[in-house]
Design an enzyme around this catalytic site. Structure first.
Site, PDB file in Angstrom:
ATOM      1  CB  THR A 119      -0.873   0.009   1.255  1.00  0.00           C
ATOM      2  OG1 THR A 119      -1.728  -1.105   1.183  1.00  0.00           O
ATOM      3  CG2 THR A 119      -1.715   1.240   1.376  1.00  0.00           C
ATOM      4  NE  ARG A 147      -8.540  -8.266   1.817  1.00  0.00           N
ATOM      5  CZ  ARG A 147      -7.857  -7.126   1.997  1.00  0.00           C
ATOM      6  NH1 ARG A 147      -7.058  -6.693   1.051  1.00  0.00           N
ATOM      7  NH2 ARG A 147      -7.968  -6.449   3.094  1.00  0.00           N
ATOM      8  N   GLY A 149      -9.613  -5.430  -1.121  1.00  0.00           N
ATOM      9  CA  GLY A 149      -9.559  -4.603   0.083  1.00  0.00           C
ATOM     10  C   GLY A 149     -10.211  -3.243  -0.117  1.00  0.00           C
ATOM     11  CG  ASP A 150      -8.704  -0.193   2.454  1.00  0.00           C
ATOM     12  OD1 ASP A 150      -7.975  -1.184   2.222  1.00  0.00           O
ATOM     13  OD2 ASP A 150      -8.274   0.860   2.973  1.00  0.00           O
ATOM     14  CB  THR A 170      -1.962   2.184   4.787  1.00  0.00           C
ATOM     15  OG1 THR A 170      -1.346   0.891   4.812  1.00  0.00           O
ATOM     16  CG2 THR A 170      -1.415   3.010   5.942  1.00  0.00           C
ATOM     17  N   GLY A 171      -3.953  -0.064   6.006  1.00  0.00           N
ATOM     18  CA  GLY A 171      -4.301  -0.844   7.187  1.00  0.00           C
ATOM     19  C   GLY A 171      -5.225  -1.986   6.839  1.00  0.00           C
ATOM     20  N   GLY A 173      -8.067  -3.475   5.486  1.00  0.00           N
ATOM     21  CA  GLY A 173      -9.043  -2.976   4.527  1.00  0.00           C
ATOM     22  C   GLY A 173     -10.479  -3.268   4.911  1.00  0.00           C
TER      23      GLY A 173
HETATM   24  N1  ASP Z   1      -5.424  -1.506   3.159  1.00  0.00           N
HETATM   25  C1  ASP Z   1      -4.819  -2.564   2.341  1.00  0.00           C
HETATM   26  C2  ASP Z   1      -5.800  -3.680   2.167  1.00  0.00           C
HETATM   27  O1  ASP Z   1      -6.467  -4.061   3.125  1.00  0.00           O
HETATM   28  C3  ASP Z   1      -3.571  -3.139   2.870  1.00  0.00           C
HETATM   29  C4  ASP Z   1      -2.542  -2.192   3.460  1.00  0.00           C
HETATM   30  O2  ASP Z   1      -2.778  -0.997   3.639  1.00  0.00           O
HETATM   31  O3  ASP Z   1      -1.443  -2.659   3.790  1.00  0.00           O
HETATM   32  O4  ASP Z   1      -5.852  -4.230   1.098  1.00  0.00           O
END
Ligand code: ASP
Length: 257
Positions: A119, A147, A149-150, A170-171, A173
């Site tokens: 990310t 899958r 994510g966000d 980031t985080g 998702g």
């Molecule tokens: N937010 C991203 C996801 O969940 C992953 C990340 O930020 O590391 O796909």
């Protein structure tokens, strides 16, 4: 694109892997002036997903394209396709082997021949006060193949609205999607008149749980906001004055003029 090309980051080259050892890339971009945007999900062959997201915004009536057809769209738009090996990094492969071992799954054999998955984020304001945000990722290491994510979803991982905020997250998702985290920052600023810094703090600390992630944001005053509730977040900014600042965690700012 520079961050996607750098194998240090979980986006483009160097992205994390699914539990199957594949790489599936998500990204989105949003223009705060028009509130138009574009996203891509589960790309496997496009080296710069953020450019493909931009093309979804500029060249299609849609908001998100996913999977093989999104990779095909990227080729049609002239971005080409790279071999899965392009994304491969030894450290991401070792991470997935460890995860598989902890789940009792057999080790993967021929990683470089498998299609791979990331990310990084950017927010910007121009001299006319136009705001924009972009996010690109390989997702969570060890995620299920398929899958999403966000990061490709406007309002979850990316949001921009002139007069309010541009934000990239980031985080985890799933949590960012569940709580419309990026749009929530925008609503707090626009509807409740909260400062950008306070809005980001509230969403990270009150809406999300500690450890769920971090956000970079900029509002109409042009002041950068970079907050996280995880162990660290590498971030930085550049101002028109020439000031450049980089930071790994909050007490480690390095400022150069
Ligand atoms: N937010 C991203 C996801 O969940 C992953 C990340 O930020 O590391 O796909």
């Amino acid at each position: 694109r520079t961050l996607e090309d750098d194998p240090l980051f979980n986006a483009g080259r160097g992205a994390v892997m699914t539990i199957d050892g594949t790489i599936e890339l998500d990204a989105s971009i949003m223009d705060g002036k028009t509130m138009r945007g574009g996203g891509v999900a589960s790309l496997r062959r496009s080296s710069n997903p953020i450019s493909v997201a931009r093309a979804v915004m500029d060249e299609t009536p849609h908001l998100i394209l996913g999977g093989l057809d999104a990779d095909r769209f990227a080729v049609e738009q002239g971005f080409g396709a790279v071999e899965p090996e392009y994304f491969f990094t030894q450290r991401r492969f070792e991470a997935i082997q460890k995860r598989r071992a902890s789940l009792g799954l057999p080790p993967l054999e021929n990683p470089a021949r498998r299609p791979s998955e990331g990310t990084v984020g950017a927010v910007a304001i121009d001299s006319q006060g136009n705001l924009a945000a972009a996010t690109s990722t390989g997702g969570r290491s060890g995620k299920m193949a398929g899958r999403i994510g966000d990061s490709p979803i406007l309002g979850a991982g990316t949001y921009a609205e002139n007069g309010a905020v541009a934000v990239s997250g980031t985080g985890i998702g799933e949590e960012f999607i569940r709580h419309s985290a990026a749009a929530r920052v925008g609503w707090l600023v626009k509807d409740l008149g909260v400062t950008v810094d306070d809005a980001v703090r509230r969403v990270l600390h009150d809406t999300l749980k500690p450890g769920d992630g971090g956000m970079i944001a900029v509002g109409r005053d042009g002041e950068p906001v970079m907050r996280y509730t995880t162990g660290a977040m590498v971030s930085g900014y550049a101002k028109a004055s020439g000031t450049v600042m980089t930071m790994i965690w909050e007490d480690s700012p390095r400022v150069t003029d």
